[in-house]
Design a protein around this motif. Structure first.
Motif, short mmCIF file in Angstrom:
data_model
loop_
_atom_site.label_atom_id
_atom_site.label_comp_id
_atom_site.label_asym_id
_atom_site.label_seq_id
_atom_site.Cartn_x
_atom_site.Cartn_y
_atom_site.Cartn_z
N ASN A 1 3.79 13.92 -9.45
CA ASN A 1 4.71 13.08 -10.21
C ASN A 1 5.79 13.97 -10.81
O ASN A 1 5.93 15.12 -10.43
N LYS A 2 6.55 13.45 -11.74
CA LYS A 2 7.65 14.21 -12.36
C LYS A 2 7.41 14.37 -13.85
O LYS A 2 8.31 14.15 -14.66
N LEU A 3 6.19 14.76 -14.22
CA LEU A 3 5.85 14.95 -15.63
C LEU A 3 6.37 16.30 -16.10
O LEU A 3 6.38 17.28 -15.35
N THR A 4 6.81 16.36 -17.34
CA THR A 4 7.40 17.58 -17.89
C THR A 4 6.71 17.97 -19.19
O THR A 4 5.90 17.23 -19.72
N GLY A 5 7.08 19.13 -19.68
CA GLY A 5 6.60 19.57 -20.98
C GLY A 5 5.30 20.35 -20.90
O GLY A 5 4.72 20.53 -19.84
N THR A 6 4.88 20.78 -22.05
CA THR A 6 3.64 21.54 -22.18
C THR A 6 2.49 20.58 -22.45
O THR A 6 2.63 19.65 -23.22
N ILE A 7 1.38 20.85 -21.82
CA ILE A 7 0.19 20.03 -22.06
C ILE A 7 -0.51 20.56 -23.30
O ILE A 7 -0.92 21.71 -23.35
N GLU A 8 -0.62 19.72 -24.31
CA GLU A 8 -1.36 20.07 -25.52
C GLU A 8 -2.84 19.87 -25.18
O GLU A 8 -3.32 18.75 -25.12
N TYR A 9 -3.54 20.96 -24.90
CA TYR A 9 -4.90 20.88 -24.37
C TYR A 9 -5.96 20.58 -25.43
O TYR A 9 -7.01 20.04 -25.12
N ARG A 10 -5.73 20.91 -26.70
CA ARG A 10 -6.78 20.74 -27.71
C ARG A 10 -7.30 19.31 -27.83
O ARG A 10 -8.50 19.12 -27.94
N PRO A 11 -6.44 18.28 -27.79
CA PRO A 11 -6.98 16.92 -27.85
C PRO A 11 -7.89 16.58 -26.67
O PRO A 11 -8.77 15.73 -26.78
N LEU A 12 -7.70 17.27 -25.56
CA LEU A 12 -8.51 17.00 -24.38
C LEU A 12 -9.94 17.52 -24.54
O LEU A 12 -10.82 17.16 -23.76
N TYR A 13 -10.19 18.34 -25.55
CA TYR A 13 -11.55 18.80 -25.82
C TYR A 13 -12.48 17.63 -26.14
O TYR A 13 -13.69 17.74 -26.00
N ASN A 14 -11.93 16.51 -26.59
CA ASN A 14 -12.73 15.32 -26.88
C ASN A 14 -13.30 14.68 -25.62
O ASN A 14 -14.19 13.86 -25.70
N LEU A 15 -12.76 15.04 -24.48
CA LEU A 15 -13.13 14.38 -23.22
C LEU A 15 -14.27 15.14 -22.56
O LEU A 15 -14.11 15.80 -21.54
N HIS A 16 -15.44 15.02 -23.11
CA HIS A 16 -16.61 15.78 -22.65
C HIS A 16 -17.08 15.41 -21.25
O HIS A 16 -17.77 16.19 -20.61
N LEU A 17 -16.72 14.23 -20.76
CA LEU A 17 -17.17 13.78 -19.44
C LEU A 17 -16.15 14.09 -18.35
O LEU A 17 -16.42 13.88 -17.16
N LEU A 18 -15.00 14.63 -18.72
CA LEU A 18 -13.94 14.89 -17.75
C LEU A 18 -14.35 15.98 -16.77
O LEU A 18 -14.66 17.10 -17.15
N THR A 19 -14.38 15.63 -15.48
CA THR A 19 -14.76 16.59 -14.45
C THR A 19 -13.64 16.85 -13.44
O THR A 19 -13.70 17.82 -12.69
#
Length: 108
Positions: free
Chosen positions: A85-103
């Protein structure tokens, strides 16, 4: 988004489990978002805080769009595929720590 290749169900009153690219479990929790190669453009959507509508007004904390669109709040998410896709910017990874099931996480 209006310019997405397929935006069936998005941004209307339909149940989010019926939106194109969204898969839910039996309890209605989002387990997968697969919007690969769907012409998404703009900032990577980790947070929906300070969500602003197209007319410039700021959404309230209790607004359904703020609550449903924050990826960091999708605790049952196992797959996120936003590649090609055409997504931009920096990914703020810390909020993704909540996603314990993400594989599976692909934003390439």
């Amino acid at each position: 988004g209006q310019n997405w290749t397929n935006n069936a169900g998005w941004m209307n009153e339909e149940d989010h489990c019926g939106w194109y690219g969204v898969t839910c479990n039996g309890d209605g929790f989002v387990t997968s978002i697969d919007l690969r190669d769907n012409n998404l453009a703009g900032q990577f959507p980790v947070y929906a805080r300070n969500f602003t509508y197209s007319d410039g007004t700021l959404a309230a904390e209790s607004d359904w769009q703020v609550n449903k669109y924050g990826l960091a709040n999708l605790y049952n998410l196992e797959t996120l595929d936003l590649a090609d896709n055409k997504l931009t910017g920096t990914i703020e990874y810390r909020p993704l720590y909540n996603l314990h099931l993400l594989t599976h996480f692909d934003v390439s």
